[in-house]
Design a protein around this motif. Structure first.
Motif, PDB file in Angstrom:
ATOM      1  N   ILE A 191      42.701  44.646  48.765  1.00  0.00           N
ATOM      2  CA  ILE A 191      43.168  46.046  48.953  1.00  0.00           C
ATOM      3  C   ILE A 191      44.279  45.943  49.988  1.00  0.00           C
ATOM      4  CG2 ILE A 191      42.757  48.444  49.103  1.00  0.00           C
ATOM      5  CD1 ILE A 191      40.118  48.176  47.918  1.00  0.00           C
ATOM      6  N   THR A 192      43.747  45.721  51.338  1.00  0.00           N
ATOM      7  CA  THR A 192      44.539  45.604  52.312  1.00  0.00           C
ATOM      8  C   THR A 192      45.422  44.564  52.503  1.00  0.00           C
ATOM      9  OG1 THR A 192      42.985  44.674  53.945  1.00  0.00           O
ATOM     10  CG2 THR A 192      42.986  47.021  53.383  1.00  0.00           C
ATOM     11  N   GLY A 193      45.097  43.397  51.736  1.00  0.00           N
ATOM     12  CA  GLY A 193      45.994  42.104  51.991  1.00  0.00           C
ATOM     13  C   GLY A 193      45.965  41.334  53.200  1.00  0.00           C
ATOM     14  N   LYS A 194      44.807  41.693  53.977  1.00  0.00           N
ATOM     15  CA  LYS A 194      44.559  40.900  55.335  1.00  0.00           C
ATOM     16  C   LYS A 194      43.071  40.419  55.000  1.00  0.00           C
ATOM     17  CE  LYS A 194      47.086  44.607  57.819  1.00  0.00           C
ATOM     18  NZ  LYS A 194      46.861  45.565  58.946  1.00  0.00           N
ATOM     19  N   SER A 195      42.930  39.397  56.219  1.00  0.00           N
ATOM     20  CA  SER A 195      41.651  38.352  56.150  1.00  0.00           C
ATOM     21  C   SER A 195      40.617  39.641  56.504  1.00  0.00           C
ATOM     22  CB  SER A 195      41.628  37.479  57.024  1.00  0.00           C
ATOM     23  OG  SER A 195      42.721  36.609  56.601  1.00  0.00           O
ATOM     24  N   ALA A 196      39.487  39.400  55.952  1.00  0.00           N
ATOM     25  CA  ALA A 196      38.131  40.252  55.918  1.00  0.00           C
ATOM     26  C   ALA A 196      37.148  39.511  56.701  1.00  0.00           C
ATOM     27  CB  ALA A 196      37.800  40.938  54.792  1.00  0.00           C
ATOM     28  N   GLU A 197      36.078  39.998  57.233  1.00  0.00           N
ATOM     29  CA  GLU A 197      35.035  39.305  57.795  1.00  0.00           C
ATOM     30  C   GLU A 197      33.903  39.410  57.221  1.00  0.00           C
ATOM     31  OE1 GLU A 197      34.101  41.367  61.681  1.00  0.00           O
ATOM     32  OE2 GLU A 197      36.227  41.020  62.634  1.00  0.00           O
ATOM     33  N   GLY A 198      33.130  38.494  57.246  1.00  0.00           N
ATOM     34  CA  GLY A 198      31.917  38.078  56.327  1.00  0.00           C
ATOM     35  C   GLY A 198      32.277  37.426  55.016  1.00  0.00           C
ATOM     36  N   ASP A 199      30.997  36.791  54.350  1.00  0.00           N
ATOM     37  CA  ASP A 199      31.271  36.148  53.260  1.00  0.00           C
ATOM     38  C   ASP A 199      31.617  36.974  52.204  1.00  0.00           C
ATOM     39  OD1 ASP A 199      30.757  33.812  54.706  1.00  0.00           O
ATOM     40  OD2 ASP A 199      28.448  34.144  54.307  1.00  0.00           O
ATOM     41  N   SER A 200      32.341  36.327  51.213  1.00  0.00           N
ATOM     42  CA  SER A 200      32.539  37.025  50.064  1.00  0.00           C
ATOM     43  C   SER A 200      32.342  36.231  48.673  1.00  0.00           C
ATOM     44  CB  SER A 200      34.000  37.510  49.695  1.00  0.00           C
ATOM     45  OG  SER A 200      35.017  36.223  50.163  1.00  0.00           O
ATOM     46  N   TYR A 201      31.934  36.724  47.427  1.00  0.00           N
ATOM     47  CA  TYR A 201      31.694  35.860  46.395  1.00  0.00           C
ATOM     48  C   TYR A 201      32.761  36.017  45.169  1.00  0.00           C
ATOM     49  CZ  TYR A 201      27.161  34.773  48.893  1.00  0.00           C
ATOM     50  OH  TYR A 201      26.360  34.514  49.654  1.00  0.00           O
ATOM     51  N   TRP A 202      32.904  34.965  44.537  1.00  0.00           N
ATOM     52  CA  TRP A 202      33.990  35.112  43.565  1.00  0.00           C
ATOM     53  C   TRP A 202      33.526  34.303  42.295  1.00  0.00           C
ATOM     54  CZ3 TRP A 202      38.430  37.309  45.100  1.00  0.00           C
ATOM     55  CH2 TRP A 202      38.563  37.426  46.395  1.00  0.00           C
ATOM     56  N   THR A 203      34.009  34.786  41.072  1.00  0.00           N
ATOM     57  CA  THR A 203      33.658  34.115  39.769  1.00  0.00           C
ATOM     58  C   THR A 203      35.068  33.505  39.363  1.00  0.00           C
ATOM     59  OG1 THR A 203      31.834  35.491  39.461  1.00  0.00           O
ATOM     60  CG2 THR A 203      32.657  34.540  37.552  1.00  0.00           C
ATOM     61  N   LEU A 204      34.995  32.552  38.638  1.00  0.00           N
ATOM     62  CA  LEU A 204      36.193  31.804  38.037  1.00  0.00           C
ATOM     63  C   LEU A 204      36.091  31.456  36.624  1.00  0.00           C
ATOM     64  CD1 LEU A 204      39.118  30.724  38.442  1.00  0.00           C
ATOM     65  CD2 LEU A 204      38.117  28.272  38.873  1.00  0.00           C
ATOM     66  N   LEU A 205      36.652  31.943  35.769  1.00  0.00           N
ATOM     67  CA  LEU A 205      36.864  31.764  34.225  1.00  0.00           C
ATOM     68  C   LEU A 205      37.915  31.086  33.607  1.00  0.00           C
ATOM     69  CD1 LEU A 205      34.769  35.044  33.060  1.00  0.00           C
ATOM     70  CD2 LEU A 205      34.190  32.756  32.617  1.00  0.00           C
ATOM     71  N   LEU A 206      37.730  30.361  32.905  1.00  0.00           N
ATOM     72  CA  LEU A 206      38.933  29.654  32.089  1.00  0.00           C
ATOM     73  C   LEU A 206      38.770  29.839  30.353  1.00  0.00           C
ATOM     74  CD1 LEU A 206      41.523  27.946  31.645  1.00  0.00           C
ATOM     75  CD2 LEU A 206      40.283  25.803  32.110  1.00  0.00           C
ATOM     76  N   THR A 207      39.484  30.582  30.029  1.00  0.00           N
ATOM     77  CA  THR A 207      39.209  30.711  28.699  1.00  0.00           C
ATOM     78  C   THR A 207      40.755  30.593  27.900  1.00  0.00           C
ATOM     79  OG1 THR A 207      39.788  33.035  28.669  1.00  0.00           O
ATOM     80  CG2 THR A 207      37.530  32.571  28.918  1.00  0.00           C
ATOM     81  N   ASN A 208      40.426  30.356  26.548  1.00  0.00           N
ATOM     82  CA  ASN A 208      41.421  30.026  25.440  1.00  0.00           C
ATOM     83  C   ASN A 208      41.468  31.138  24.392  1.00  0.00           C
ATOM     84  OD1 ASN A 208      43.308  28.961  23.737  1.00  0.00           O
ATOM     85  ND2 ASN A 208      42.914  26.903  23.948  1.00  0.00           N
ATOM     86  N   PRO A 209      42.318  32.183  24.375  1.00  0.00           N
ATOM     87  CA  PRO A 209      42.151  33.168  23.214  1.00  0.00           C
ATOM     88  C   PRO A 209      42.825  32.599  21.997  1.00  0.00           C
ATOM     89  CG  PRO A 209      44.142  33.539  24.774  1.00  0.00           C
ATOM     90  CD  PRO A 209      43.373  32.295  25.397  1.00  0.00           C
ATOM     91  N   ASP A 210      43.435  31.271  21.672  1.00  0.00           N
ATOM     92  CA  ASP A 210      43.795  31.135  20.859  1.00  0.00           C
ATOM     93  C   ASP A 210      42.993  29.754  20.020  1.00  0.00           C
ATOM     94  OD1 ASP A 210      46.050  32.547  21.172  1.00  0.00           O
ATOM     95  OD2 ASP A 210      46.793  31.032  22.528  1.00  0.00           O
ATOM     96  N   ALA A 211      41.768  29.255  20.530  1.00  0.00           N
ATOM     97  CA  ALA A 211      41.260  28.264  20.061  1.00  0.00           C
ATOM     98  C   ALA A 211      39.846  28.504  19.233  1.00  0.00           C
ATOM     99  CB  ALA A 211      40.620  27.423  21.259  1.00  0.00           C
TER     100      ALA A 211
END
Length: 419
Positions: A191-211
């Motif tokens: 949102i702010t585009g600045k570094s935030a304090e504390g841990d954060s968790y992310w999810t990464l997905l790779l999909t193929n809509p044509d397969a």
């Protein structure tokens, strides 16, 4: 005073002239170079685009797109102008920059230019490119988002060569056998585009809509990692192992889309986990990004995006047999049969032999041409040498269609050149 002068004075003649001019103008509109226009003249008649828009009326509230990404908090216009003015003053006050510029020795750091582009308008351009490739439409339906967290994804070809994923570029399946190197700023606040304090968790997905070939509305899941702490991909929970792209021969290019989600906290997504035995099962890898987002829209927010294209190469033959353990599919276009009108007893202005061949079996015609070529080909010496001056030899006492056929054989043109 004569009658004509009286008419001119009273304005009657002027009225007749204006009426005559209007009639001539109407004549010019309805007739151009002897051709009469039918219907309304240009400028009055609706264009094809206007007619299609009027016939296909849509409700703007139904087709309105929804932004499901993070908003952007921009500084005020006065603050932006103030920062820009301060930057310009600093640049103009630098005597060293002026000296380098005057001596043509000023070197621009392209890495800094790329970094500034990514932080300003790069992600908006990526969103427009994703719209152009139909990614948001096929993954999220009527929703979209602006990528706030830049993704850096690179496939390692060898020790010193990397192939980056960059706005829909083409990467061959042989180059994407191994899982790519993924990096992003895990401490960045979208949102702010600045570094935030504390841990954060992310999810990464790779999909193929044509397969997915049994269900065109579904996708093929190629990679799924959740609970990534900050930007440490290796410490995330792998729910689906990486599967390289496998576009079959004849289908063209397929899109491989990376989507990065920001989690509100650590999540339990074990219900999406694939067992080790289901790693190569394409049916088990059936996936829907829209359904996944609907289930977890209160816990996940899309923040990053990257995509590339891939098409068939020779390495996929072994991949289908050894990894997927299925036969390699090959797709070919089934051309429709050409339309043939009813056969005429005496066709005019058409070569007789070509007209008759249209109504014969094409396999029989090809067989006759092949037999004719083999009859003039010696088994050891090869075909007969062509005439040195084929157009200098006269053709007499034959019909016109046969003379044309003989001339084509000598010159090697027409259908004969295929054999």
């Amino acid at each position: 005073m004569s009658f004509s002068n009286l008419l001119m004075k009273s304005g009657v003649n002027g009225g007749l002239r204006s009426t005559q001019t209007a009639a001539l103008g109407l004549l010019n509109v309805s007739s151009r170079q002897g051709h009469t226009l039918r219907g309304k003249p240009p400028g009055v008649a609706r264009t094809l685009e206007q007619r299609l828009r009027d016939d296909n009326v849509t409700d703007p509230e139904i087709v309105a797109r929804v932004n499901i990404g993070f908003p952007q908090l921009k500084p005020s216009r006065s603050a932006q102008l103030k920062l820009r003015l301060e930057h310009l003053k600093a640049q103009r006050a630098s005597k060293e920059l002026e000296k380098l510029a005057r001596s043509n020795k000023l070197v621009i750091d392209l890495d800094k230019v790329q970094e500034a582009y990514v932080q300003t308008t790069g992600q908006h351009d990526l969103r427009l490119l994703a719209d152009h490739y139909g990614i948001f439409e096929h993954l999220f339906g009527s929703a979209y988002f602006v990528p706030r967290v830049p993704l850096s994804i690179q496939y390692e070809l060898d020790a010193n060569l990397l192939s980056p994923v960059y706005n829909g570029n083409v990467i061959k399946p042989s180059e994407a056998i191994k899982a790519p190197l993924v990096s992003f700023d895990g401490q960045l606040d979208p949102i702010t585009g600045k570094s935030a304090e504390g841990d954060s968790y992310w999810t990464l997905l790779l999909t193929n809509p044509d397969a997915h070939y049994t269900n065109p509305a579904a996708e093929c899941l190629h990679w799924f990692i959740s609970n990534i702490p900050n930007d440490k991909i290796g410490e995330g929970e792998v729910l689906a192992e990486y599967l390289p792209p496998f576009p079959p021969k004849g289908v063209g290019y397929q899109r491989m889309v990376f989507v990065l989600y920001k989690q509100v906290s650590r999540l339990d997504l074990s219900k999406h986990k694939l067992d080790a035995k289901d790693h190569i099962s394409l049916e088990k890898r059936t996936f829907s990004t829209l359904d996944f987002y609907r289930q977890h829209q209160d816990e996940l927010t899309p923040a990053g995006l990257a995509f590339y294209q891939s098409n068939w190469d020779e390495s996929l033959t072994k991949f289908y047999h050894n990894v997927l353990q299925i036969k390699e599919p090959v797709y070919e276009y089934d051309f429709p049969k050409p339309y043939l009108a009813d056969q005429k007893f005496f066709p005019l202005k058409q070569p007789f032999n070509l007209y008759m061949d249209k109504h014969r079996d094409i396999k029989q015609v090809n067989k006759e041409y092949l037999e004719r070529k083999l009859a003039k080909t010696h088994p050891f010496n090869g075909p007969e040498p062509p005439l040195r001056f084929p157009s200098a030899h006269p053709i007499k006492d034959v019909p016109s269609w046969l003379a044309t056929e003989i001339r084509k054989r000598r010159l090697g043109t027409g259908r004969v050149q295929d054999y």
